[in-house]
Design a protein around this motif. Structure first.
Motif, PDB file in Angstrom:
ATOM      1  N   ASP A  99      48.020  24.160  42.632  1.00 30.99           N
ATOM      2  CA  ASP A  99      48.478  25.357  43.350  1.00 30.99           C
ATOM      3  C   ASP A  99      47.756  26.598  42.837  1.00 30.99           C
ATOM      4  O   ASP A  99      47.329  27.453  43.625  1.00 30.99           O
ATOM      5  CB  ASP A  99      49.992  25.503  43.162  1.00 30.99           C
ATOM      6  CG  ASP A  99      50.522  26.778  43.800  1.00 30.99           C
ATOM      7  OD1 ASP A  99      50.529  26.864  45.034  1.00 30.99           O
ATOM      8  OD2 ASP A  99      50.915  27.697  43.057  1.00 30.99           O
ATOM      9  N   ALA A 100      47.624  26.712  41.514  1.00 31.40           N
ATOM     10  CA  ALA A 100      46.949  27.881  40.931  1.00 31.40           C
ATOM     11  C   ALA A 100      45.490  27.943  41.353  1.00 31.40           C
ATOM     12  O   ALA A 100      44.960  29.012  41.663  1.00 31.40           O
ATOM     13  CB  ALA A 100      47.072  27.840  39.402  1.00 31.40           C
ATOM     14  N   HIS A 101      44.819  26.790  41.386  1.00 27.27           N
ATOM     15  CA  HIS A 101      43.432  26.768  41.839  1.00 27.27           C
ATOM     16  C   HIS A 101      43.337  27.158  43.316  1.00 27.27           C
ATOM     17  O   HIS A 101      42.410  27.853  43.727  1.00 27.27           O
ATOM     18  CB  HIS A 101      42.823  25.381  41.612  1.00 27.27           C
ATOM     19  CG  HIS A 101      42.233  25.201  40.245  1.00 27.27           C
ATOM     20  ND1 HIS A 101      40.950  25.562  39.929  1.00 27.27           N
ATOM     21  CD2 HIS A 101      42.780  24.723  39.106  1.00 27.27           C
ATOM     22  CE1 HIS A 101      40.723  25.296  38.648  1.00 27.27           C
ATOM     23  NE2 HIS A 101      41.823  24.773  38.119  1.00 27.27           N
ATOM     24  N   GLY A 102      44.297  26.690  44.096  1.00 30.79           N
ATOM     25  CA  GLY A 102      44.273  27.017  45.522  1.00 30.79           C
ATOM     26  C   GLY A 102      44.458  28.493  45.782  1.00 30.79           C
ATOM     27  O   GLY A 102      43.973  29.026  46.782  1.00 30.79           O
ATOM     28  N   ARG A 103      45.162  29.181  44.878  1.00 32.14           N
ATOM     29  CA  ARG A 103      45.420  30.617  45.042  1.00 32.14           C
ATOM     30  C   ARG A 103      44.426  31.468  44.251  1.00 32.14           C
ATOM     31  O   ARG A 103      44.556  32.682  44.217  1.00 32.14           O
ATOM     32  CB  ARG A 103      46.843  30.943  44.580  1.00 32.14           C
ATOM     33  CG  ARG A 103      47.930  30.360  45.438  1.00 32.14           C
ATOM     34  CD  ARG A 103      49.318  30.792  45.009  1.00 32.14           C
ATOM     35  NE  ARG A 103      49.711  30.195  43.739  1.00 32.14           N
ATOM     36  CZ  ARG A 103      49.728  30.821  42.574  1.00 32.14           C
ATOM     37  NH1 ARG A 103      49.361  32.090  42.497  1.00 32.14           N
ATOM     38  NH2 ARG A 103      50.104  30.210  41.471  1.00 32.14           N
ATOM     39  N   PHE A 104      43.472  30.838  43.608  1.00 34.53           N
ATOM     40  CA  PHE A 104      42.498  31.551  42.770  1.00 34.53           C
ATOM     41  C   PHE A 104      43.204  32.426  41.734  1.00 34.53           C
ATOM     42  O   PHE A 104      42.783  33.553  41.464  1.00 34.53           O
ATOM     43  CB  PHE A 104      41.564  32.419  43.626  1.00 34.53           C
ATOM     44  CG  PHE A 104      40.725  31.619  44.588  1.00 34.53           C
ATOM     45  CD1 PHE A 104      39.638  30.887  44.145  1.00 34.53           C
ATOM     46  CD2 PHE A 104      41.044  31.590  45.937  1.00 34.53           C
ATOM     47  CE1 PHE A 104      38.871  30.148  45.028  1.00 34.53           C
ATOM     48  CE2 PHE A 104      40.278  30.857  46.820  1.00 34.53           C
ATOM     49  CZ  PHE A 104      39.190  30.123  46.370  1.00 34.53           C
ATOM     50  N   ASP A 105      44.287  31.906  41.190  1.00 35.46           N
ATOM     51  CA  ASP A 105      45.077  32.652  40.209  1.00 35.46           C
ATOM     52  C   ASP A 105      44.502  32.371  38.819  1.00 35.46           C
ATOM     53  O   ASP A 105      44.920  31.443  38.120  1.00 35.46           O
ATOM     54  CB  ASP A 105      46.549  32.214  40.294  1.00 35.46           C
ATOM     55  CG  ASP A 105      47.454  33.093  39.438  1.00 35.46           C
ATOM     56  OD1 ASP A 105      46.930  33.832  38.587  1.00 35.46           O
ATOM     57  OD2 ASP A 105      48.680  33.026  39.637  1.00 35.46           O
ATOM     58  N   ALA A 107      38.693  38.810  44.960  1.00 34.71           N
ATOM     59  CA  ALA A 107      40.030  38.510  45.478  1.00 34.71           C
ATOM     60  C   ALA A 107      41.054  38.535  44.360  1.00 34.71           C
ATOM     61  O   ALA A 107      42.187  38.990  44.545  1.00 34.71           O
ATOM     62  CB  ALA A 107      40.029  37.144  46.168  1.00 34.71           C
ATOM     63  N   LEU A 108      40.643  38.037  43.178  1.00 36.51           N
ATOM     64  CA  LEU A 108      41.560  38.012  42.049  1.00 36.51           C
ATOM     65  C   LEU A 108      41.946  39.427  41.631  1.00 36.51           C
ATOM     66  O   LEU A 108      43.122  39.728  41.415  1.00 36.51           O
ATOM     67  CB  LEU A 108      40.913  37.278  40.875  1.00 36.51           C
ATOM     68  CG  LEU A 108      41.728  37.240  39.572  1.00 36.51           C
ATOM     69  CD1 LEU A 108      43.076  36.585  39.801  1.00 36.51           C
ATOM     70  CD2 LEU A 108      40.956  36.510  38.489  1.00 36.51           C
ATOM     71  N   ARG A 109      40.918  40.328  41.521  1.00 39.07           N
ATOM     72  CA  ARG A 109      41.227  41.712  41.142  1.00 39.07           C
ATOM     73  C   ARG A 109      42.093  42.389  42.197  1.00 39.07           C
ATOM     74  O   ARG A 109      42.988  43.173  41.877  1.00 39.07           O
ATOM     75  CB  ARG A 109      39.924  42.481  40.929  1.00 39.07           C
ATOM     76  CG  ARG A 109      39.190  42.103  39.639  1.00 39.07           C
ATOM     77  CD  ARG A 109      38.121  43.133  39.310  1.00 39.07           C
ATOM     78  NE  ARG A 109      37.059  43.139  40.322  1.00 39.07           N
ATOM     79  CZ  ARG A 109      35.975  42.369  40.273  1.00 39.07           C
ATOM     80  NH1 ARG A 109      35.812  41.536  39.250  1.00 39.07           N
ATOM     81  NH2 ARG A 109      35.045  42.442  41.204  1.00 39.07           N
ATOM     82  N   ARG A 110      41.794  42.087  43.477  1.00 39.03           N
ATOM     83  CA  ARG A 110      42.602  42.671  44.548  1.00 39.03           C
ATOM     84  C   ARG A 110      44.061  42.217  44.430  1.00 39.03           C
ATOM     85  O   ARG A 110      44.988  43.014  44.578  1.00 39.03           O
ATOM     86  CB  ARG A 110      42.021  42.269  45.902  1.00 39.03           C
ATOM     87  CG  ARG A 110      42.734  42.936  47.077  1.00 39.03           C
ATOM     88  CD  ARG A 110      42.201  42.437  48.412  1.00 39.03           C
ATOM     89  NE  ARG A 110      40.766  42.656  48.536  1.00 39.03           N
ATOM     90  CZ  ARG A 110      39.871  41.669  48.621  1.00 39.03           C
ATOM     91  NH1 ARG A 110      40.284  40.406  48.580  1.00 39.03           N
ATOM     92  NH2 ARG A 110      38.590  41.943  48.733  1.00 39.03           N
ATOM     93  N   GLU A 111      44.235  40.931  44.164  1.00 39.09           N
ATOM     94  CA  GLU A 111      45.586  40.401  44.036  1.00 39.09           C
ATOM     95  C   GLU A 111      46.276  40.981  42.798  1.00 39.09           C
ATOM     96  O   GLU A 111      47.474  41.291  42.833  1.00 39.09           O
ATOM     97  CB  GLU A 111      45.533  38.870  43.931  1.00 39.09           C
ATOM     98  CG  GLU A 111      46.889  38.208  43.699  1.00 39.09           C
ATOM     99  CD  GLU A 111      47.875  38.477  44.813  1.00 39.09           C
ATOM    100  OE1 GLU A 111      49.084  38.446  44.541  1.00 39.09           O
ATOM    101  OE2 GLU A 111      47.434  38.729  45.959  1.00 39.09           O
ATOM    102  N   GLN A 112      45.511  41.143  41.719  1.00 38.59           N
ATOM    103  CA  GLN A 112      46.097  41.731  40.518  1.00 38.59           C
ATOM    104  C   GLN A 112      46.524  43.175  40.762  1.00 38.59           C
ATOM    105  O   GLN A 112      47.583  43.604  40.302  1.00 38.59           O
ATOM    106  CB  GLN A 112      45.090  41.658  39.364  1.00 38.59           C
ATOM    107  CG  GLN A 112      44.863  40.244  38.836  1.00 38.59           C
ATOM    108  CD  GLN A 112      43.747  40.173  37.814  1.00 38.59           C
ATOM    109  OE1 GLN A 112      42.925  41.086  37.727  1.00 38.59           O
ATOM    110  NE2 GLN A 112      43.713  39.102  37.041  1.00 38.59           N
ATOM    111  N   ARG A 113      45.681  43.938  41.472  1.00 36.99           N
ATOM    112  CA  ARG A 113      46.063  45.325  41.792  1.00 36.99           C
ATOM    113  C   ARG A 113      47.297  45.350  42.672  1.00 36.99           C
ATOM    114  O   ARG A 113      48.198  46.181  42.479  1.00 36.99           O
ATOM    115  CB  ARG A 113      44.891  46.034  42.492  1.00 36.99           C
ATOM    116  CG  ARG A 113      43.732  46.385  41.566  1.00 36.99           C
ATOM    117  CD  ARG A 113      42.811  47.401  42.228  1.00 36.99           C
ATOM    118  NE  ARG A 113      42.215  46.871  43.460  1.00 36.99           N
ATOM    119  CZ  ARG A 113      41.076  46.204  43.509  1.00 36.99           C
ATOM    120  NH1 ARG A 113      40.389  45.960  42.384  1.00 36.99           N
ATOM    121  NH2 ARG A 113      40.583  45.768  44.657  1.00 36.99           N
TER     122      ARG A 113
END
Length: 250
Positions: A59-65, A152-158
């Motif tokens: 799941d984490a890989h699928g969400r690029f978390d 995408a990761l930075r966007r999600e973190q923001r």
């Protein structure tokens, strides 16, 4: 294998030739398969734990978390090491010492199970004959950092930080509104209390003023009455003397 031979003989003696042939053809499990079968029978909860960890990793890989991937990757290494140690202990209890090659084979199977839930399901049956089709180290990334979409990761973190900041701001605003409401209620209560006290003070001041007026009037009346009393007392004294004079005259 001795048990396999005995079951085959018993089936043959019972007249079930087909079952006897099937039992006799059962493959001797490899040492890795044998100890994994024992693990499935004695510690099924460990395989369930492995399955849950694999699902979380996928799941984490699928969400690029990336953050969660790093945390779970560290947990993955710890879990796999612990399960390999447990497998070695199970084999020792059965009087078997596993070679490093067998232990690497077992570790590869656990790694494959993390990547493919079907592998975990096969492990849980406890009926492995070999591990060659399961041990596929390529099935899951090793300890190297995962490849993620950094943008995408930075966007999600923001976005996550903004959601957290917004949540805290809402909680603080709600708390401030509650404090304001309590303060407003306390102020209204204090104002009412002050008004009642002021009314009591005005009433007491009016009573005091009336009492002072009454005191003045009473003092004036006392003075007037004292004057009348003294005048009457003098008149009474004169009358008494006049009476004595009359009574003493010949």
């Amino acid at each position: 294998m001795a048990a396999r031979t005995e079951y085959a003989r018993a089936a043959k003696e019972a007249g079930d030739k087909e079952a006897a042939e099937k039992i006799a053809k059962l493959r001797k499990p490899s040492q890795a398969a044998w100890v994994l079968n024992l693990l499935a029978r004695r510690a099924p909860a460990e395989l369930k734990r492995l399955a849950n960890l694999g699902a979380a990793l996928r799941d984490a890989h699928g969400r690029f978390d990336g953050e969660t991937i790093r945390e779970l990757s560290q947990q993955r290494r710890q879990v796999v090491r612990a399960m390999v140690t447990q497998v070695r202990s199970i084999a020792n209890d059965e009087g078997q010492k596993l070679s490093d090659t067998v232990l690497r084979d077992v570790e590869s199977v656990f790694t494959a199970a993390l990547a493919d839930p079907a592998v975990t399901e096969t492990l849980m049956t406890g009926t492995l004959a070999a591990t060659a089709d399961l041990a596929t180290p390529e099935g899951w990334p090793d300890a190297s950092p995962p490849v993620v979409d950094e943008v995408a990761l930075r966007r999600e973190q923001r976005a996550e930080r903004r959601r957290q900041d917004l949540g805290r701001a809402r909680a603080e605003a709600q708390h401030a509104a509650e404090v304001r409401e309590r303060a407003q209620n306390a102020l209204a209560h204090a104002e009412q209390k002050a008004e009642r006290a002021a009314t009591q003070v005005r009433d007491l001041e009016a009573d005091l003023e009336r009492a002072r007026t009454a005191e003045k009037e009473a003092n004036s009346e006392v003075r007037e009455t004292r004057t009348v009393f003294r005048t009457a007392e003098k008149a009474a004294e004169r009358a008494r003397r006049a009476l004595e004079t009359l009574e003493n005259s010949p």
